[in-house]
Design a protein around this motif. Sequence first.
Motif, PDB file in Angstrom:
ATOM      1  N   SER A  39     -43.737 -32.453  39.736  1.00  0.00           N
ATOM      2  CA  SER A  39     -45.187 -31.695  39.510  1.00  0.00           C
ATOM      3  C   SER A  39     -46.411 -32.490  39.128  1.00  0.00           C
ATOM      4  O   SER A  39     -47.522 -31.805  39.080  1.00  0.00           O
ATOM      5  CB  SER A  39     -44.960 -30.707  38.361  1.00  0.00           C
ATOM      6  OG  SER A  39     -44.516 -31.113  37.364  1.00  0.00           O
ATOM      7  N   HIS A  44     -38.485 -31.142  47.273  1.00  0.00           N
ATOM      8  CA  HIS A  44     -38.636 -29.585  47.195  1.00  0.00           C
ATOM      9  C   HIS A  44     -39.391 -29.170  46.300  1.00  0.00           C
ATOM     10  O   HIS A  44     -39.874 -29.947  45.332  1.00  0.00           O
ATOM     11  CB  HIS A  44     -37.186 -29.097  46.877  1.00  0.00           C
ATOM     12  CG  HIS A  44     -36.703 -29.656  45.792  1.00  0.00           C
ATOM     13  ND1 HIS A  44     -36.371 -30.951  45.280  1.00  0.00           N
ATOM     14  CD2 HIS A  44     -36.295 -28.550  44.528  1.00  0.00           C
ATOM     15  CE1 HIS A  44     -35.987 -30.872  44.052  1.00  0.00           C
ATOM     16  NE2 HIS A  44     -35.821 -29.379  43.672  1.00  0.00           N
ATOM     17  N   GLY A  45     -39.461 -27.896  46.059  1.00  0.00           N
ATOM     18  CA  GLY A  45     -40.383 -27.446  44.857  1.00  0.00           C
ATOM     19  C   GLY A  45     -41.791 -27.853  44.952  1.00  0.00           C
ATOM     20  O   GLY A  45     -42.586 -28.168  46.111  1.00  0.00           O
ATOM     21  N   LYS A  46     -42.270 -28.361  43.848  1.00  0.00           N
ATOM     22  CA  LYS A  46     -43.702 -28.786  43.549  1.00  0.00           C
ATOM     23  C   LYS A  46     -43.494 -30.230  44.020  1.00  0.00           C
ATOM     24  O   LYS A  46     -42.704 -31.045  43.400  1.00  0.00           O
ATOM     25  CB  LYS A  46     -44.220 -28.758  42.317  1.00  0.00           C
ATOM     26  CG  LYS A  46     -44.172 -27.148  41.986  1.00  0.00           C
ATOM     27  CD  LYS A  46     -44.894 -27.079  40.471  1.00  0.00           C
ATOM     28  CE  LYS A  46     -45.012 -25.456  40.135  1.00  0.00           C
ATOM     29  NZ  LYS A  46     -45.266 -25.327  38.605  1.00  0.00           N
ATOM     30  N   CYS A  47     -44.567 -30.682  44.647  1.00  0.00           N
ATOM     31  CA  CYS A  47     -44.775 -32.305  44.879  1.00  0.00           C
ATOM     32  C   CYS A  47     -46.110 -32.478  45.029  1.00  0.00           C
ATOM     33  O   CYS A  47     -46.907 -32.299  45.864  1.00  0.00           O
ATOM     34  CB  CYS A  47     -44.161 -32.601  46.448  1.00  0.00           C
ATOM     35  SG  CYS A  47     -44.194 -34.340  46.489  1.00  0.00           S
ATOM     36  N   HIS A  62     -40.140 -30.167  35.578  1.00  0.00           N
ATOM     37  CA  HIS A  62     -40.474 -30.311  36.743  1.00  0.00           C
ATOM     38  C   HIS A  62     -40.598 -31.644  37.283  1.00  0.00           C
ATOM     39  O   HIS A  62     -41.321 -32.123  37.901  1.00  0.00           O
ATOM     40  CB  HIS A  62     -41.606 -29.273  37.185  1.00  0.00           C
ATOM     41  CG  HIS A  62     -41.289 -27.889  37.247  1.00  0.00           C
ATOM     42  ND1 HIS A  62     -40.976 -27.121  38.327  1.00  0.00           N
ATOM     43  CD2 HIS A  62     -41.476 -26.889  36.247  1.00  0.00           C
ATOM     44  CE1 HIS A  62     -40.858 -25.844  38.086  1.00  0.00           C
ATOM     45  NE2 HIS A  62     -41.377 -25.751  36.661  1.00  0.00           N
ATOM     46  N   SER A  89     -35.813 -27.825  39.944  1.00  0.00           N
ATOM     47  CA  SER A  89     -36.555 -26.730  40.830  1.00  0.00           C
ATOM     48  C   SER A  89     -37.725 -27.377  41.556  1.00  0.00           C
ATOM     49  O   SER A  89     -38.226 -26.979  42.479  1.00  0.00           O
ATOM     50  CB  SER A  89     -37.051 -25.691  40.150  1.00  0.00           C
ATOM     51  OG  SER A  89     -38.043 -26.042  39.090  1.00  0.00           O
ATOM     52  N   SER A  90     -37.922 -28.778  41.189  1.00  0.00           N
ATOM     53  CA  SER A  90     -39.107 -29.558  41.881  1.00  0.00           C
ATOM     54  C   SER A  90     -38.794 -30.984  42.062  1.00  0.00           C
ATOM     55  O   SER A  90     -37.822 -31.356  41.251  1.00  0.00           O
ATOM     56  CB  SER A  90     -40.287 -29.278  41.043  1.00  0.00           C
ATOM     57  OG  SER A  90     -40.831 -27.901  41.023  1.00  0.00           O
ATOM     58  N   CYS A 141     -41.217 -26.160  50.284  1.00  0.00           N
ATOM     59  CA  CYS A 141     -41.860 -26.977  49.277  1.00  0.00           C
ATOM     60  C   CYS A 141     -43.476 -26.889  49.352  1.00  0.00           C
ATOM     61  O   CYS A 141     -44.107 -26.410  50.383  1.00  0.00           O
ATOM     62  CB  CYS A 141     -41.535 -28.700  49.813  1.00  0.00           C
ATOM     63  SG  CYS A 141     -42.180 -29.778  48.853  1.00  0.00           S
TER      64      CYS A 141
END
Length: 263
Positions: free
Chosen positions: A63, A111-114, A25, A59-60, A134
């Motif tokens: 992370s 997008h995904g984990k921020c 990530h 996907s992120s 997000c």
Amino acid sequence: MSENRVTLTIEQGIARVILNRPEKHNALDLAMFTAIDNTINQIKANRTVRVVIVAGAGSSFCSGLDTKSVLTNKTGALKLLFKWLPGNANLAQRVCIGWRRLNVPVIMALHGKCWGGGMQIALGGDFRITTPDCSLSIMESRWGLIPDMGGTVALRECVAADQAIKLAMTSEIIDPNQALSIGLITQVATDPQQVAIELAKQLVERSPDTNRLIKRVYHQIWCPHERRILAKETLNQIKIIVGKNQRIAVKRAQGNHDIEFKL
């Protein structure tokens, strides 16, 4: 190894930066910190660049800190925190502040984990565009730390003090609608990278000198005490880390060998 962590392509004045550790990530290990710092320097030296877009592979977006990789390695932690003067930016801070110091607009496509360090990097951009799903968080307090990657400088520009304090104290994970309502992000879009490209094309049409001076003047007006903030971040983080280590040493001296210190 660090050259694989980030990719950089430049076309028609637009530099596209991709954080490239998707299997993790895009979590920040020392190689990723170094690669981001080197990429910023490459862009700074390239006078053809007019706009920068930063995104994440997989996907992120990012992370956060790879705590197992970085903070269990004392040498690595020292490399992140070391600076010659308190007001200078160390390596950890340069991956945020470095984007702000570029003479061109920087757009973060999220997008995904921020989370955590990822949110700190995103705060280095002049614009933040997210997908509707997000998730965003200033997550350092979850590990008993304070945010110390330079994002505080940008946070001061974006949100009110009470919102900043709440985000930093609680490590709450918020959605884009919440983030937009408090000013943490610029826009929500189904395809942030496409929207970023469209915005970049608009900005490329403007005078680079005008963009440079607008960015510089507005940052100076909204946050005139950058060096002071950078110094306070680092000094207070060191106090926390030293205090934790001292408490651990005391407990061990008292015969408590079952304690575990996690960052």
